[in-house]
Design a protein around this motif. Sequence first.
Motif, mmCIF file in Angstrom:
data_model
loop_
_atom_site.group_PDB
_atom_site.id
_atom_site.type_symbol
_atom_site.label_atom_id
_atom_site.label_comp_id
_atom_site.label_asym_id
_atom_site.label_seq_id
_atom_site.Cartn_x
_atom_site.Cartn_y
_atom_site.Cartn_z
ATOM 1 N N CYS A 1 -0.873 4.628 3.810
ATOM 2 C CA CYS A 1 -2.189 4.389 3.096
ATOM 3 C C CYS A 1 -2.280 2.923 2.930
ATOM 4 O O CYS A 1 -3.480 2.269 2.535
ATOM 5 N N MET A 2 -1.251 2.001 3.020
ATOM 6 C CA MET A 2 -1.277 0.687 2.651
ATOM 7 C C MET A 2 -2.068 -0.261 3.588
ATOM 8 O O MET A 2 -2.796 -1.081 3.023
ATOM 9 N N ILE A 3 -2.177 0.283 5.008
ATOM 10 C CA ILE A 3 -3.047 -0.512 5.745
ATOM 11 C C ILE A 3 -4.307 0.522 6.488
ATOM 12 O O ILE A 3 -5.074 -0.108 6.953
ATOM 13 N N GLU A 4 -4.148 1.772 6.198
ATOM 14 C CA GLU A 4 -5.290 2.425 6.887
ATOM 15 C C GLU A 4 -6.446 2.454 5.874
ATOM 16 O O GLU A 4 -6.344 2.171 4.810
ATOM 17 N N GLY A 5 -7.510 3.119 6.275
ATOM 18 C CA GLY A 5 -8.746 3.202 5.485
ATOM 19 C C GLY A 5 -9.029 4.412 4.596
ATOM 20 O O GLY A 5 -7.873 5.208 4.654
ATOM 21 N N GLU A 6 -10.027 4.674 3.986
ATOM 22 C CA GLU A 6 -9.888 5.746 2.935
ATOM 23 C C GLU A 6 -10.083 7.212 3.657
ATOM 24 O O GLU A 6 -9.546 8.025 3.245
ATOM 25 N N TYR A 7 -10.794 7.112 4.711
ATOM 26 C CA TYR A 7 -10.913 8.708 5.297
ATOM 27 C C TYR A 7 -9.809 9.079 6.018
ATOM 28 O O TYR A 7 -9.386 10.360 5.736
ATOM 29 N N PRO A 8 -9.082 8.030 6.824
ATOM 30 C CA PRO A 8 -7.872 8.694 7.474
ATOM 31 C C PRO A 8 -6.633 9.057 6.155
ATOM 32 O O PRO A 8 -5.986 9.910 6.466
ATOM 33 N N ALA A 9 -6.899 8.203 4.856
ATOM 34 C CA ALA A 9 -6.137 8.352 3.921
ATOM 35 C C ALA A 9 -6.207 9.742 3.381
ATOM 36 O O ALA A 9 -5.364 10.617 3.091
ATOM 37 N N ALA A 10 -7.489 9.962 3.171
ATOM 38 C CA ALA A 10 -7.959 11.641 2.667
ATOM 39 C C ALA A 10 -7.258 12.578 3.391
ATOM 40 O O ALA A 10 -7.031 13.763 2.998
ATOM 41 N N VAL A 11 -7.518 12.482 4.706
ATOM 42 C CA VAL A 11 -7.207 13.479 5.746
ATOM 43 C C VAL A 11 -5.630 13.748 5.932
ATOM 44 O O VAL A 11 -4.986 14.819 5.479
ATOM 45 N N LEU A 12 -4.945 12.438 5.661
ATOM 46 C CA LEU A 12 -3.422 12.569 5.657
ATOM 47 C C LEU A 12 -3.102 13.207 4.343
ATOM 48 O O LEU A 12 -2.211 13.959 4.155
ATOM 49 N N GLY A 13 -3.638 12.988 3.210
ATOM 50 C CA GLY A 13 -3.406 13.287 2.061
ATOM 51 C C GLY A 13 -3.484 15.099 1.858
ATOM 52 O O GLY A 13 -2.805 15.747 1.567
ATOM 53 N N GLY A 14 -4.712 15.623 2.376
ATOM 54 C CA GLY A 14 -4.963 16.738 2.559
ATOM 55 C C GLY A 14 -3.775 17.567 3.301
ATOM 56 O O GLY A 14 -3.396 18.571 2.987
ATOM 57 N N VAL A 15 -3.777 17.138 4.622
ATOM 58 C CA VAL A 15 -2.352 17.658 5.396
ATOM 59 C C VAL A 15 -1.226 17.544 4.624
ATOM 60 O O VAL A 15 -0.182 18.832 4.721
ATOM 61 N N CYS A 16 -0.882 16.332 3.970
ATOM 62 C CA CYS A 16 0.669 16.538 3.480
ATOM 63 C C CYS A 16 0.475 17.407 2.181
ATOM 64 O O CYS A 16 1.659 18.016 1.771
#
Length: 184
Positions: free
Chosen positions: A53-68
Amino acid sequence: MDLKNATRLQKIRYYAAVRWTIYILLVFASAVLMNVGRSVKPIYFIPLCICICMIEGEYPAAVLGGVCGLLIDATCGRIFGYSSVIIIAICVTSVLLFKHLLFHNILNIIWLTAVFSSVYQLLDYFFMYAMWDYEGTGYVFRHISLPSILNTVIASVPIYLLVKPVQKRFYPKKSKIAEEAMKL
């Protein structure tokens, strides 16, 4: 794919596909590592999500957080969706902090990992043990939660060293604006 003759948009798409493929492999490797052995293990997803998330945007971060978060719930036997809410909040907060406040360096990764893993473990301890007044909750906190926080902070360094080269190699370079290009 021939990258020498590709347009900038094709290169960006190719690099994004490669970068996210590597990220997904790291996420599943983290899930496997959380299930190996019987000792207290770090929560590899927290520093991994912060580094990504250091370099990605908010939406990819939210999806990544949900999956993790769902993978944490599946590997740790938690209520389905419990960790997702917390990890989504961690990911989006990380994106916003790095976008507006923090530099992209290992010290910021380490202290954010310490803060976020402490918050996650304290919420986990409170909602899963202390709230129900189980006997021996102090033991759980001292011998499981605190070592897990420490192990997670220690694990943030090698995870950063794995993710940073991927971002450096496969994240698109900033293009120059017209005025900068004309100042040759």
